[in-house]
Design an enzyme around this catalytic site. Sequence first.
Site, short mmCIF file in Angstrom:
data_model
loop_
_atom_site.label_atom_id
_atom_site.label_comp_id
_atom_site.label_asym_id
_atom_site.label_seq_id
_atom_site.Cartn_x
_atom_site.Cartn_y
_atom_site.Cartn_z
N ASP A 185 -57.27 19.58 2.70
CA ASP A 185 -57.10 21.01 2.83
C ASP A 185 -57.51 21.46 4.24
OD1 ASP A 185 -56.77 23.72 1.58
OD2 ASP A 185 -58.90 23.86 2.10
N GLU A 201 -52.83 19.09 5.34
CA GLU A 201 -52.32 20.46 5.40
C GLU A 201 -52.52 20.86 6.86
OE1 GLU A 201 -52.81 24.69 3.05
OE2 GLU A 201 -54.62 23.59 3.59
#
Length: 854
Positions: free
Chosen positions: A344, A380
Amino acid sequence: MSLKLGPGAPYPLGATFDGTGVNFALFSAHATRVDLCLFDDSDTETDRITLPEYADEIWHGYVHGLAPGQRYGYRVHGPYVPRYGHRFNRNKLLLDPYAKAYAGQLKWDDSLFGYQIGAKRGDLVKSRTDSSPFMPKCVVTGSTERPLANRLNRPWHETVIYEAHVKGMTALHPDIPEPVRGTFGALSHPSVIEHLVKLGVTAIELLPVHAMVNDRHLVEHGLSNYWGYNSIGFFAPAERYVSPGADIDEFRTTVDQLHDAGIEVLLDVVYNHTAEGNEFGPTLSFRGIDNASYYVLAENKRHYHDTTGCGNTMNLGHPRVLQLVMDSLRYWVEQCGVDGFRFDLAPALSREGGDFDPSSSFLDAIGQDPVLSRTKLIAEPWDLGMDGYQLGAFSPGWAEWNDQWRDGLRAYWKGDMGRLPELGRRISGSAEIFDRRGRKPWASINFIAAHDGFTLNDVVSYSEKHNEANLEDNQDGHSHNCSYNWGVEGPIDDSAILDQRDRVRRALAASLLLCHGTPMWQMGDEIGRTQLGNNNAFCQDNEISWMDWQNISERDQAFLEFVRGLSSLRQQLPLLRSSKFLHGEPVAPRIKNVSWFKPDGEEQQAEHWEDPVAKCIGASFAGGGNILLLLFNADSHPIDFIFPYFGKRHLHWKLLCDTANALIRPEASRSRRARPSFPVAGCSCSKGPSDDGALRPYAPLGHGDRGGRRALPAMGPGARRGVAAHRPGQHHSDGEGGRRLVRGAHRCRARRRRLSVRLDGRDASPRPRGPRASFRRPRAEPAGGPEILCMAVPGLDGAPLAGGRHLRASHRHVLARRDLRRHCPRPRPSRGHGHHRDRAAPGGAVRRQSRLGL
């Protein structure tokens, strides 16, 4: 309780049971003292022990007689001087960053904060209240050594990812016993595994499963942090996903059973920030252990340098913090069997001196690690810091979420103008982004929808977000969704609008599975899951986010079968899973590995890519003896598509997929004199739904030498610019539909004759005899509306495709195979055996060609 205390060892970090006692080791560079607090099963503190040794900035001690199951926590002494970055507070019980299990739930109370709530000087006033009664406790675990089953190690280019939430996927499944629903054990239920296997999934990517905290403001409003991007521990699993009485072995068993089904397990991990938030957040672990080491501080060290939007950023530039992350990753791989990770806000992990660095300590540590470097690594590629958007900037060996694929394909299929160049780049693997340093097309993780946004169903049902349930006045969530409702916002009973929505989502699904790159499904998209227009359902632990297995409509069941067929096609056709980028290199005389065509059958030139009104294009992939042809039409009007020539070859096409009619691999081709009709529905937002369009593909029968034309490279315009060849009897007309090619009347008369054609490539009417016979090139005539047709040609080896069944073109994609052995003459050698002059080579250079020509 009488306990014997020894010096212990600084390694390993955490609480380690060796059979006779437990060694405790905790890193803190700025602490002055560390107390170990022991608790019984009722969470009553029974002992407080000061760790006796301090070496290499690690406090440690060994307690004889302790066993697995012992509950504990730390109190860390030191200065409370926020302006210097120090927030030590011995009144706060702290969680061990290396704890592998927790007992109890966090209960929100003002005593959890290191400063005095309500003080005029804010966080500068130290709190004196004890937080122990409101804190979960760490738990000593036994040995974690266990033999792991053999890893799958599935190649990246064969991977299909399914993003799922542990509870959201299983909470409403009727076949799973209610006590097990929402847990790790539910994921390994045979019904869940069967669904994934039939869908063609090879890897399941789980939203965060690390120990996490529900934000205070959410709890006070009756909500929760459903997604789980609020970690407080990186080794312990979230208690909410563990069945009563179970432990980490439940997760390990689930991984093994998924592996037995051929499905890898990927974890979405959050190492960029913690649940402690900014300077006004609680003191739960890292802040009280060593705030100045664990977090990136601003120039004024009272505040945090926040590139995550969550209040703080973990300081992976510090060697001990980096060690924490690396130890956590290896634990989940070596001891739990995990196959990879999705990171993330990955740029936040890779900043050196505030700027993103592709050679940061974190990325370098991953790359050289003999265990982690062989796992699947997904970034990401953005955060909220300066220059936070870093798509394509990660190191070789990494894959990246490609939001440009998502936005580009959504915009194309809803009819936005000028999207052909974007379509060309995305369906061929986004080479302009990833084709560097030996990276491959699989580095692009292609997705239509993910957890943070609309579901696929909502993409075609809502033009605006509807996040009122989040209690933030619909101000949260992104407003740029590239979505369209096709006439009415939300649920509707109008069959015409529902048909149009189905055509568009079939086109999006076909785009995902028939294009180069690694496809990723969002949980429930295959059965029409909706969040009622909520594109930020992070706090909705209810039916808004859960997957409804029982109320699947007939339309959604048909879509599920269509998706399963698409997945089967992808598995059977290697050209859709290319392991390298295609840039128009020749694979046979006058056949390139990728070519682009206009509706008139001519090769696409640079100026054609720039036509803002063009919404129809053909793409061919060739190699391994096969040719695949994909026809895309996002226009609301019918477009007559003439099949292109491939040199002088006489090719017999077989239809594989028709998205307009929801057809995948029809059992048999129809034979009739009238031309077969295949709708290629356009999807123009300005024109609205159109129902009268159909694409009518024909097997190509014409002859002609078009080998002199060049195909544009896969990335679309700009890489190789050419000039469209002008032919006698042609001119351009600027009409309502834009600048289009118009043929002279004498050419129309010469091409008036049309043959009836069967789908198996044979004539349904007798061929004219004589050497000067002229054949009309077959056409694919779409009636308005969005569609992809996909067609294929059998290989030179004569091997049948999909068991020899003829497949039909679908909504927007058409794949076709053709038997080239009988119709492709072997090229004549011009200079020695096996050589010929390649017209595409500069100066007519001699190149070695395959004996079979492909």
